[in-house]
Design a protein around this motif. Structure first.
Motif, mmCIF file in Angstrom:
data_model
loop_
_atom_site.group_PDB
_atom_site.id
_atom_site.type_symbol
_atom_site.label_atom_id
_atom_site.label_comp_id
_atom_site.label_asym_id
_atom_site.label_seq_id
_atom_site.Cartn_x
_atom_site.Cartn_y
_atom_site.Cartn_z
ATOM 1 N N THR A 1 60.276 117.611 41.193
ATOM 2 C CA THR A 1 59.526 118.218 40.098
ATOM 3 C C THR A 1 60.377 118.417 38.845
ATOM 4 O OG1 THR A 1 58.152 119.378 41.723
ATOM 5 C CG2 THR A 1 58.060 120.167 39.458
ATOM 6 N N LEU A 2 61.638 118.771 39.030
ATOM 7 C CA LEU A 2 62.513 119.070 37.894
ATOM 8 C C LEU A 2 63.407 117.900 37.494
ATOM 9 C CD1 LEU A 2 63.599 122.706 38.887
ATOM 10 C CD2 LEU A 2 61.792 122.017 37.280
ATOM 11 N N ALA A 3 63.230 116.772 38.148
ATOM 12 C CA ALA A 3 64.091 115.614 37.868
ATOM 13 C C ALA A 3 63.891 115.098 36.443
ATOM 14 C CB ALA A 3 63.795 114.498 38.865
ATOM 15 N N GLU A 4 64.979 114.621 35.855
ATOM 16 C CA GLU A 4 64.895 113.934 34.564
ATOM 17 C C GLU A 4 64.024 112.701 34.752
ATOM 18 O OE1 GLU A 4 67.881 111.588 31.428
ATOM 19 O OE2 GLU A 4 68.689 112.597 33.209
ATOM 20 N N GLU A 5 63.156 112.408 33.796
ATOM 21 C CA GLU A 5 62.261 111.270 33.977
ATOM 22 C C GLU A 5 61.971 110.559 32.661
ATOM 23 O OE1 GLU A 5 57.707 112.817 33.806
ATOM 24 O OE2 GLU A 5 58.792 113.402 35.619
ATOM 25 N N ILE A 6 61.612 109.286 32.785
ATOM 26 C CA ILE A 6 61.166 108.489 31.653
ATOM 27 C C ILE A 6 59.993 107.633 32.119
ATOM 28 C CG2 ILE A 6 63.427 108.375 30.504
ATOM 29 C CD1 ILE A 6 63.755 105.553 31.698
ATOM 30 N N SER A 7 59.227 107.128 31.165
ATOM 31 C CA SER A 7 58.129 106.212 31.477
ATOM 32 C C SER A 7 58.461 104.845 30.908
ATOM 33 C CB SER A 7 56.813 106.720 30.886
ATOM 34 O OG SER A 7 56.432 107.945 31.483
ATOM 35 N N VAL A 8 58.223 103.804 31.707
ATOM 36 C CA VAL A 8 58.482 102.437 31.243
ATOM 37 C C VAL A 8 57.236 101.595 31.467
ATOM 38 C CG1 VAL A 8 60.952 102.593 31.723
ATOM 39 C CG2 VAL A 8 59.418 101.699 33.469
ATOM 40 N N HIS A 9 57.107 100.552 30.666
ATOM 41 C CA HIS A 9 55.978 99.628 30.819
ATOM 42 C C HIS A 9 56.322 98.623 31.908
ATOM 43 C CE1 HIS A 9 52.618 97.048 29.931
ATOM 44 N NE2 HIS A 9 53.437 96.024 29.727
ATOM 45 N N GLY A 10 55.488 98.534 32.907
ATOM 46 C CA GLY A 10 55.745 97.604 33.999
ATOM 47 C C GLY A 10 54.835 97.889 35.170
ATOM 48 N N LEU B 1 50.965 90.276 45.915
ATOM 49 C CA LEU B 1 51.796 90.992 46.887
ATOM 50 C C LEU B 1 50.947 91.952 47.730
ATOM 51 C CD1 LEU B 1 54.867 91.710 44.594
ATOM 52 C CD2 LEU B 1 54.897 90.305 46.653
ATOM 53 N N ILE B 2 50.014 92.625 47.097
ATOM 54 C CA ILE B 2 49.140 93.550 47.828
ATOM 55 C C ILE B 2 48.329 92.788 48.873
ATOM 56 C CG2 ILE B 2 47.127 95.073 47.601
ATOM 57 C CD1 ILE B 2 48.270 95.785 44.782
ATOM 58 N N ARG B 3 47.816 91.627 48.508
ATOM 59 C CA ARG B 3 47.033 90.827 49.461
ATOM 60 C C ARG B 3 47.888 90.332 50.624
ATOM 61 N NH1 ARG B 3 43.402 86.266 47.222
ATOM 62 N NH2 ARG B 3 42.664 86.493 49.382
ATOM 63 N N ARG B 4 49.190 90.286 50.409
ATOM 64 C CA ARG B 4 50.107 89.883 51.491
ATOM 65 C C ARG B 4 50.552 91.075 52.335
ATOM 66 N NH1 ARG B 4 54.224 85.225 49.050
ATOM 67 N NH2 ARG B 4 52.594 83.816 48.283
ATOM 68 N N GLY B 5 49.993 92.254 52.059
ATOM 69 C CA GLY B 5 50.292 93.414 52.890
ATOM 70 C C GLY B 5 51.268 94.406 52.303
ATOM 71 N N HIS B 6 51.699 94.200 51.056
ATOM 72 C CA HIS B 6 52.612 95.130 50.410
ATOM 73 C C HIS B 6 51.820 96.179 49.627
ATOM 74 C CE1 HIS B 6 55.628 92.359 51.784
ATOM 75 N NE2 HIS B 6 55.102 91.370 51.084
ATOM 76 N N ARG B 7 52.513 97.078 48.932
ATOM 77 C CA ARG B 7 51.829 98.236 48.366
ATOM 78 C C ARG B 7 52.073 98.420 46.875
ATOM 79 N NH1 ARG B 7 52.944 102.799 53.082
ATOM 80 N NH2 ARG B 7 51.783 101.753 54.738
ATOM 81 N N LEU B 8 51.030 98.833 46.187
ATOM 82 C CA LEU B 8 51.134 99.204 44.782
ATOM 83 C C LEU B 8 51.570 100.657 44.672
ATOM 84 C CD1 LEU B 8 50.500 98.579 41.720
ATOM 85 C CD2 LEU B 8 48.246 99.608 42.174
ATOM 86 N N VAL B 9 52.441 100.932 43.707
ATOM 87 C CA VAL B 9 52.829 102.305 43.395
ATOM 88 C C VAL B 9 52.301 102.700 42.014
ATOM 89 C CG1 VAL B 9 54.758 103.898 43.032
ATOM 90 C CG2 VAL B 9 54.876 102.189 44.858
ATOM 91 N N ALA B 10 52.496 101.824 41.033
ATOM 92 C CA ALA B 10 52.026 102.130 39.680
ATOM 93 C C ALA B 10 51.836 100.839 38.897
ATOM 94 C CB ALA B 10 53.014 103.043 38.960
ATOM 95 N N ASP B 11 50.834 100.847 38.039
ATOM 96 C CA ASP B 11 50.582 99.708 37.163
ATOM 97 C C ASP B 11 50.557 100.181 35.720
ATOM 98 O OD1 ASP B 11 49.886 97.080 36.352
ATOM 99 O OD2 ASP B 11 47.768 97.647 36.266
ATOM 100 N N ASP B 12 51.114 99.372 34.843
ATOM 101 C CA ASP B 12 51.148 99.595 33.402
ATOM 102 C C ASP B 12 52.178 100.649 33.013
ATOM 103 O OD1 ASP B 12 50.473 99.174 30.744
ATOM 104 O OD2 ASP B 12 48.982 100.773 30.761
ATOM 105 N N ILE B 13 51.987 101.896 33.455
ATOM 106 C CA ILE B 13 52.960 102.958 33.156
ATOM 107 C C ILE B 13 53.639 103.374 34.455
ATOM 108 C CG2 ILE B 13 53.300 105.299 32.302
ATOM 109 C CD1 ILE B 13 50.843 104.909 30.550
ATOM 110 N N VAL B 14 54.942 103.157 34.519
ATOM 111 C CA VAL B 14 55.722 103.544 35.694
ATOM 112 C C VAL B 14 56.600 104.727 35.301
ATOM 113 C CG1 VAL B 14 57.390 102.831 37.441
ATOM 114 C CG2 VAL B 14 55.750 101.172 36.522
ATOM 115 N N VAL B 15 56.478 105.819 36.043
ATOM 116 C CA VAL B 15 57.309 106.998 35.799
ATOM 117 C C VAL B 15 58.542 106.899 36.691
ATOM 118 C CG1 VAL B 15 57.441 109.508 35.891
ATOM 119 C CG2 VAL B 15 55.291 108.396 35.233
ATOM 120 N N LEU B 16 59.715 106.901 36.058
ATOM 121 C CA LEU B 16 60.976 106.852 36.787
ATOM 122 C C LEU B 16 61.615 108.239 36.779
ATOM 123 C CD1 LEU B 16 62.500 103.524 35.388
ATOM 124 C CD2 LEU B 16 61.154 103.850 37.475
#
Length: 302
Positions: A130-139, A166-181
């Protein structure tokens, strides 16, 4: 500096408020919790007063052994530093003297039925994220066979379409367009979504799709540790490196270094398959195996 208030902890962990009900707006800025020990005998040289103070059975039982005068002295020495709050674990009773001081000093006194060790673990994990430093990137952020990958590239290059494959091959989505790091440590980067785009994937010519509804709950996960930064670029002739062992390249996010790979796109090229290969190859390297080194050893044996 990121901060949360005590009320958020009360709500998140269903904590019982024993004292300081009017001070739940007090801010918490430190991700570590602290169990006072030496402070009860008057040693305060390294007392982290900005941290949440957790009182387990060891601390409460010690206070119970003191005379009223000694107890008032030792507790008074701590509360005068005004930590954000005190949390008593294991549902312990007999806290009248603590309530008195916390009410007088305006410090929330909270209680949980959880055991001390268990509570420390979940509280530390929650505060760290919750308190971690974070940024948002496009990806796009995906988890490929348990390995977190950040996909980057110019708009329209095909990041979301690749993630869909990748999802159709059984992998997983975490975020699209805006990724919070989020920076959890000097070596650890967590990738997640911003809440608004959770489960959504934007596909050109199709529009928004909800991957959990389309492919089931296993198609999505909330967060993943990022260990590879893969950049998708347009094909350029004579620009691919065919050496046995590529020179390692890295990307940096908030001073955390992540291995970087560039994959060029061309019609008919199995980009999703290359990403799977990159993920599996990274895993083998963590196990101490290098295909290039193995190959060179074989050559030396001839």
């Amino acid at each position: 500096m990121k901060a949360i208030d005590v009320q958020q902890l009360v709500t998140r962990f269903s904590l019982e408020v024993l004292a300081g009900e009017t001070e739940l707006h007090r801010k918490i800025t430190k991700s570590r919790v602290y169990r006072p020990g030496l402070e009860f005998v008057g040693y305060f040289e390294f007392f982290p007063q900005e941290h949440i103070q957790v009182l387990g059975k060891k601390e409460i039982n010690y206070l119970h052994t003191l005379t009223e005068e000694e107890r008032n002295l030792h507790i008074g020495n701590i509360v005068k530093y005004h930590p954000p709050c005190f949390i008593v674990t294991a549902g312990q009773e007999g806290l009248k003297y603590l309530k008195k001081y916390c009410n007088e000093e305006g410090i929330p006194l909270l209680r949980t039925s959880s055991l001390t060790t268990d509570f420390l673990g979940i509280m530390t994990a929650y505060l760290t994220k919750t308190l971690a430093e974070e940024i948002s990137v496009h990806g796009v952020c995906v988890n490929v066979a348990g390995i977190g990958i950040l996909l980057r590239g110019k708009s329209g290059v095909g990041k979301s379409e690749t993630a869909h494959t990748l999802i159709r091959r059984g992998h997983r989505l975490v975020a699209d367009d805006i990724v919070v790091l989020k920076k959890l440590s000097p070596q650890t980067l967590l990738g997640t979504h911003d809440g608004k785009t959770k489960e959504f994937l934007a596909l050109r010519s199709i529009g928004l799709v909800n991957v959990s509804r389309l492919y089931g709950r296993k198609a999505f996960q909330d967060e993943t540790r990022i260990v590879l930064d893969i950049e998708l670029t347009q094909w350029q002739n004579n620009c691919l490196n065919n050496e046995l062992e590529l020179t390692p390249r890295f990307s940096e996010y908030m001073n955390v270094s992540i291995p970087h790979i560039e994959i060029q796109l061309q019609p008919g090229r199995d980009v999703a398959g290359l990403i799977e290969a990159a993920a599996n190859n990274w895993y083998l390297r963590q196990q101490g195996y290098s295909a290039a080194e193995d190959f060179m050893k074989r050559l030396e044996m001839d």
